[in-house]
Motif scaffolding. Structure first.
Motif, PDB file in Angstrom:
ATOM      1  N   ALA A   1      18.074   7.170  14.095  1.00 50.13           N
ATOM      2  CA  ALA A   1      17.899   5.825  13.407  1.00 50.13           C
ATOM      3  C   ALA A   1      19.420   5.670  12.566  1.00 50.13           C
ATOM      4  O   ALA A   1      19.831   4.552  12.414  1.00 50.13           O
ATOM      5  CB  ALA A   1      16.568   5.710  12.774  1.00 50.13           C
ATOM      6  N   ASP A   2      19.583   6.810  11.888  1.00 50.52           N
ATOM      7  CA  ASP A   2      20.872   6.638  10.993  1.00 50.52           C
ATOM      8  C   ASP A   2      22.154   6.711  11.779  1.00 50.52           C
ATOM      9  O   ASP A   2      22.972   6.195  11.260  1.00 50.52           O
ATOM     10  CB  ASP A   2      20.914   7.802   9.807  1.00 50.52           C
ATOM     11  CG  ASP A   2      19.537   7.637   8.803  1.00 50.52           C
ATOM     12  OD1 ASP A   2      19.200   6.406   8.552  1.00 50.52           O
ATOM     13  OD2 ASP A   2      19.392   8.558   8.364  1.00 50.52           O
TER      14      ASP A   2
ATOM     15  N   ARG B   1      18.539   1.549  13.809  1.00 43.25           N
ATOM     16  CA  ARG B   1      17.083   1.666  13.694  1.00 43.25           C
ATOM     17  C   ARG B   1      16.601   0.831  15.194  1.00 43.25           C
ATOM     18  O   ARG B   1      15.776   1.431  15.533  1.00 43.25           O
ATOM     19  CB  ARG B   1      16.607   0.692  12.664  1.00 43.25           C
ATOM     20  CG  ARG B   1      17.386   0.819  11.277  1.00 43.25           C
ATOM     21  CD  ARG B   1      17.941   2.120  10.832  1.00 43.25           C
ATOM     22  NE  ARG B   1      18.391   2.005   9.138  1.00 43.25           N
ATOM     23  CZ  ARG B   1      18.942   2.808   8.647  1.00 43.25           C
ATOM     24  NH1 ARG B   1      19.196   3.896   9.457  1.00 43.25           N
ATOM     25  NH2 ARG B   1      19.171   2.720   7.463  1.00 43.25           N
TER      26      ARG B   1
ATOM     27  N   ALA C   1      12.272   4.952  12.231  1.00 46.98           N
ATOM     28  CA  ALA C   1      13.100   3.726  12.754  1.00 46.98           C
ATOM     29  C   ALA C   1      12.360   2.654  11.494  1.00 46.98           C
ATOM     30  O   ALA C   1      13.100   1.882  11.177  1.00 46.98           O
ATOM     31  CB  ALA C   1      13.319   3.632  14.123  1.00 46.98           C
TER      32      ALA C   1
ATOM     33  N   ALA D   1      12.849   2.941   7.982  1.00 44.28           N
ATOM     34  CA  ALA D   1      14.204   2.712   7.526  1.00 44.28           C
ATOM     35  C   ALA D   1      14.345   1.363   7.622  1.00 44.28           C
ATOM     36  O   ALA D   1      15.030   0.635   6.582  1.00 44.28           O
ATOM     37  CB  ALA D   1      15.107   3.540   8.438  1.00 44.28           C
ATOM     38  N   MET D   2      13.781   0.596   8.736  1.00 46.84           N
ATOM     39  CA  MET D   2      14.153  -0.794   8.747  1.00 46.84           C
ATOM     40  C   MET D   2      13.346  -1.819   7.545  1.00 46.84           C
ATOM     41  O   MET D   2      13.904  -2.624   7.077  1.00 46.84           O
ATOM     42  CB  MET D   2      13.399  -1.438  10.031  1.00 46.84           C
ATOM     43  CG  MET D   2      14.151  -1.504  11.168  1.00 46.84           C
ATOM     44  SD  MET D   2      13.329  -2.106  12.710  1.00 46.84           S
ATOM     45  CE  MET D   2      14.777  -2.170  13.910  1.00 46.84           C
TER      46      MET D   2
ATOM     47  N   GLU E   1      19.498  -5.635  14.001  1.00 48.98           N
ATOM     48  CA  GLU E   1      20.056  -4.287  13.425  1.00 48.98           C
ATOM     49  C   GLU E   1      20.267  -4.137  12.013  1.00 48.98           C
ATOM     50  O   GLU E   1      21.069  -5.173  11.527  1.00 48.98           O
ATOM     51  CB  GLU E   1      21.098  -3.522  14.127  1.00 48.98           C
ATOM     52  CG  GLU E   1      21.923  -2.216  13.858  1.00 48.98           C
ATOM     53  CD  GLU E   1      20.635  -1.347  13.890  1.00 48.98           C
ATOM     54  OE1 GLU E   1      20.321  -0.883  12.501  1.00 48.98           O
ATOM     55  OE2 GLU E   1      20.113  -1.096  14.843  1.00 48.98           O
TER      56      GLU E   1
ATOM     57  N   ARG F   1      20.760  -1.165   9.994  1.00 48.46           N
ATOM     58  CA  ARG F   1      21.503  -0.268   9.241  1.00 48.46           C
ATOM     59  C   ARG F   1      22.837  -0.637   8.674  1.00 48.46           C
ATOM     60  O   ARG F   1      23.629  -1.471   9.253  1.00 48.46           O
ATOM     61  CB  ARG F   1      21.977   0.769  10.569  1.00 48.46           C
ATOM     62  CG  ARG F   1      22.675   2.042  10.051  1.00 48.46           C
ATOM     63  CD  ARG F   1      22.933   3.009  11.165  1.00 48.46           C
ATOM     64  NE  ARG F   1      23.945   2.418  11.947  1.00 48.46           N
ATOM     65  CZ  ARG F   1      25.001   3.097  12.470  1.00 48.46           C
ATOM     66  NH1 ARG F   1      25.172   4.392  12.262  1.00 48.46           N
ATOM     67  NH2 ARG F   1      25.854   2.353  13.208  1.00 48.46           N
TER      68      ARG F   1
ATOM     69  N   GLY G   1      16.519   6.952   7.574  1.00 54.25           N
ATOM     70  CA  GLY G   1      15.851   7.399   8.744  1.00 54.25           C
ATOM     71  C   GLY G   1      15.594   8.849   8.505  1.00 54.25           C
ATOM     72  O   GLY G   1      14.504   9.293   8.922  1.00 54.25           O
TER      73      GLY G   1
END
Length: 401
Positions: free
Chosen positions: A79-80, A84, A128, A131-132, A196, A198, A339
């Motif tokens: 994810a990083d 994500r 993911a 993190a989102m 997205e 990130r 993530g």
């Protein structure tokens, strides 16, 4: 570094709201959990349809668990690294493929290998997604956002248990097709409606895992999480066995446990404002202490009513923990490591949950009071750990005056 709490600007025209991409992620999560019917009934399928012995079924489930344990860190790293949205959608498509294969193969070796692959992909959406949320939602709203994701998962899971139970009895192989379809639907919703998130330029040249392993405060959170996982997972491992020894029928046990889902669905949306007003680390400590108390009280349970009371107690703690733990992890992580940190947190919980049946079945022969007193002490240690790190978490995550 992200901050743990914040207030909306004084010039804001109204109370802050969660952004549309979050709600689309929430919708996809609910769709996915509504059709997540294979995992709860996989052991039944292995015994009844595949004709496996209990030992063989247990080995296949262990392979699934090992894959699931590994998936958290791998998907968090991805994810990083690649984003994500790509990690979540790719993981769900891989889950769908693994579901189809698992429903088609037979034989112990093929089932064990495919179950491992399914475990490796089925939980890939969690880091993911976490993190989102950290990317899309302001810090002050994260407890509410994470709590709503937890609520949506339970809402979908309540539907999945009914549908999965019917299919397990009437069309077991169809479970895999249904689960595969909803995984694709989840991927489609996210890919088409969630951008997205990130951070641009957030990719590190390397050393993501080493950075987490050198973060002593995050490792302390992981230890607290693992202890909490070992505590909470008793509900689905040792608790059914212990209640059977107390003479509580499976029907009455099921009704008492259904209270858990009902309370989450009814109460969870109402707790967001309260949780957001308090220090998340202290809320985590309080929630964990309540969960520990609920399980410790199980030592005095002799009937279904008593069990329902203890379920209500530990569910109350579970509700507040659900939104605060990921909030703390998101606050500790830098933007480019959301993530990876979420993956380590998820792996820690899974590790604790994997230890739960070993711990419970070892203590159960010693008596209910020994079992639940020890379980309660583990929860108390987790709560105490959260209190001990509260000051350091605030110091690290609060903005400088």
């Amino acid at each position: 570094m992200a901050v743990l709490t914040s207030r909306p600007a004084a010039t804001a025209p109204g109370p802050p709201t969660l952004p549309r991409p979050f709600w689309m992620l929430w919708l996809g999560t609910v769709i996915n959990r509504t059709g997540a019917i294979v995992q709860p009934f996989l052991s039944v399928y292995l015994v009844r349809v595949q004709g496996f012995t209990l030992a063989q079924a247990g080995a296949v489930m262990t392979a699934f668990g090992v894959g699931s344990l590994c998936s958290q860190v791998i998907s968090g790293w991805l994810a990083d690294r690649i984003g994500r949205r790509a990690t979540l959608t790719g993981g769900m498509l891989a889950t769908s493929a693994a579901m189809v294969v698992l429903g088609a193969v037979s034989g112990f070796g093929a089932m064990a290998a495919t179950a491992f692959l399914l475990g490796l992909t089925i939980e890939s959406y969690r880091p993911a997604s976490q993190a989102m949320v950290a990317d899309l939602v302001p810090p002050a709203l994260r407890p509410r956002a994470y709590g709503l994701l937890f609520w949506g998962m339970n809402l979908g899971y309540s539907v999945a248990m009914v549908a999965g139970g019917w299919l397990a009895d009437h069309g077991a192989r169809a479970m895999f097709g249904v689960n595969a379809a909803v995984a694709v639907a989840f991927a489609a919703v996210v890919w088409t409606t969630v951008p997205e998130s990130r951070p641009v330029g957030g990719s590190l040249p390397g050393g993501r895992l080493r950075k987490v392993l050198r973060d002593r405060l995050m490792l302390a959170v992981c230890a607290i999480t693992a202890a909490y996982g070992a505590l909470y997972a008793q509900a689905f491992t040792t608790l059914p066995l212990a209640m059977a020894e107390q003479g509580i029928s499976r029907a009455h046990f099921g009704l008492a446990m259904a209270l858990n889902g009902v309370l989450i669905i009814v109460v969870q949306p109402l707790t967001g404002p309260w949780v957001a007003r308090h220090d998340p680390t202290r809320v985590l400590a309080a929630g964990t202490a309540v969960v520990a108390t609920g399980f410790a009280l199980t030592a005095f349970v002799h009937d279904a009513r008593g069990l329902a009371l203890t379920v209500a107690v530990w569910t109350a703690g579970e509700i507040v923990v659900a939104g605060t733990l990921p909030t703390i992890v998101a606050a500790l992580a830098s933007r480019e490591l959301q993530g990876t940190y979420a993956g380590f947190s998820g792996m820690s919980w899974s590790a604790g949950a994997a230890l739960a049946p070993v711990l419970g079945t070892t203590l159960l022969p010693l008596g209910a009071r020994v079992l639940w007193a020890t379980t309660g002490l583990i929860g108390a240690a987790s709560a105490l750990g959260a209190l001990l790190i509260a000051g350091r978490v605030r110091q690290r995550t609060q903005p400088n005056p």
